[in-house]
Design an enzyme around this catalytic site. Sequence first.
Site, PDB file in Angstrom:
ATOM      1  N   LYS A 107      -5.209  13.655  -1.734  1.00 57.02           N
ATOM      2  CA  LYS A 107      -5.422  15.097  -1.552  1.00 57.02           C
ATOM      3  C   LYS A 107      -4.430  15.948  -2.341  1.00 57.02           C
ATOM      4  O   LYS A 107      -4.615  17.154  -2.458  1.00 57.02           O
ATOM      5  CB  LYS A 107      -5.361  15.444  -0.074  1.00 57.02           C
TER       6      LYS A 107
HETATM    7  C1  LIG Z   1      -8.954  12.649   3.356  1.00 54.60           C
HETATM    8  C2  LIG Z   1      -8.904  11.181   3.093  1.00 54.60           C
HETATM    9  C3  LIG Z   1     -10.072  10.411   2.884  1.00 54.60           C
HETATM   10  C4  LIG Z   1     -11.455  11.012   3.002  1.00 54.60           C
HETATM   11  O1  LIG Z   1     -11.766  11.871   1.938  1.00 54.60           O
HETATM   12  P1  LIG Z   1     -13.026  12.869   2.063  1.00 54.60           P
HETATM   13  O2  LIG Z   1     -13.007  13.642   0.807  1.00 54.60           O
HETATM   14  O3  LIG Z   1     -12.752  13.717   3.279  1.00 54.60           O
HETATM   15  O4  LIG Z   1     -14.228  12.033   2.236  1.00 54.60           O
HETATM   16  C5  LIG Z   1      -9.943   9.071   2.595  1.00 54.60           C
HETATM   17  N1  LIG Z   1      -8.723   8.483   2.535  1.00 54.60           N
HETATM   18  C6  LIG Z   1      -7.582   9.174   2.731  1.00 54.60           C
HETATM   19  C7  LIG Z   1      -6.284   8.459   2.679  1.00 54.60           C
HETATM   20  C8  LIG Z   1      -7.629  10.545   3.008  1.00 54.60           C
HETATM   21  O5  LIG Z   1      -6.484  11.216   3.225  1.00 54.60           O
END
Ligand SMILES: *Cc1c(COP(=O)(O)O)cnc(C)c1O
Length: 432
Positions: A107
Amino acid sequence: MKYYSLNRNSEQASFSEAVIRGIAPDKGLYFPESITPLPDAFINELEKLDNDEIAFNAIRQFVGNEIPENELKKIVAETLSFDFPLCEIEDDVFALELFHGPTMAFKDVGARFMARCLGYFNRNRKSEEKVTVLVATSGDTGGAVASGFLGVEGVEVIILYPSGKVSDIQERQLTTLGQNIIALEVNGTFDDCQDMVKTAFLDEKLSGKQLTSANSINVARWLPQMFYFFFAYKQLKNKEKEVVFAVPSGNFGNICAGIMAGKLGLPVYHFVAATNINDTVPQYLHNGIYEPKPSKQTISNAMDVGNPSNFVRIQQLFDNDIKTLKSRFSSYSFTDLETREAMKSIYQSSGYIADPHGAVGYLGLKEYLKDKTSKTGIFLETAHPVKFLDIVEDTLDTRIAIPEQIQAVMEKEKVKQGISTYEELREFLLKY
Ligand SMILES: *Cc1c(COP(=O)(O)O)cnc(C)c1O
């Protein structure tokens, strides 16, 4: 570029309006009114381009002329100041590591890009009014947003997290930065945090404040995630075989960005969304009924989502036709036990340490590929294993070295305020 609301009850918005509002007035998600494929020459020459050039070309049309070329280039370069390595762990099976940023979760890229866009718009709005980013987190979002927005002028960030339900490392990542970042520890669950944020967006008593969200519903957090898929393809030595991407999915923002990359011309044969037991989308593909459910807790907790907010965007990308969708997209669900078994077998056969989210992605990839030959499979490794230290060490019976990004926050003091009710949040927002 104009954006329309997928609920189709609001006026179109410019990129900056979509970023500042987060969600359309009719509560719909914003979606670009057009998607123009990139020239073949660009795709064929990816390996000759550096990441910044690739990203700039991929995002340009979605920003339009609202950020000048040189500024956008600067934003992209600052966003992408770390690596995105592709590691082969079996013949034709690769892990794309997205955890080399400051908070070691994928993210980081979306949060950094959004923060810098918002910072740019603020500098040029010449208004005294601050933008308040209000965000609920079950763990990883909070840290990435806190780090991405730290020190951005004209923006204050308020992060709500459930008391006792995020890991110690995650809590430190959102409570130790100070400056324009404020952490509120909510006496409740993640769903309570999210409800408070939603109530605040609708609260007329707060209409004097410019509130926005930094979840993946925001186009500036969602779209830059396209970059990963270009970076992965660029690193493939053998491009003869067709490519399948598997993405561990919660709110389905990351995989939706991958499908956008495909729309722009990246040659992807198939997309696999891998989930834990929160299986709303796998069920939908199976029986055609979309039935959101309350989320269930798992060891891959960043994907504990019962009603994935970006799925409407994926449907739109396939013209809201389930048959077209199924021809290019599959989704499978896995239990915690299967996830732990996958972590063990990957470790035993290749020495690679996958975190629980990456392991779910790996399982989805293997499930799809099991009756197919000669494809290249890439799964996204979305978090460093250290972010899920206890689970990984316990499952693999090994120790993980603490990387310096994490060590740095371990020494700082947590600063936070506790709240229990929505009224307390409102009071806080009005006073602040
Ligand atoms: C947020 C997150 C996801 C999921 O991603 P999305 O875009 O919400 O599907 C998967 N793995 C990790 C480690 C995350 O922080």
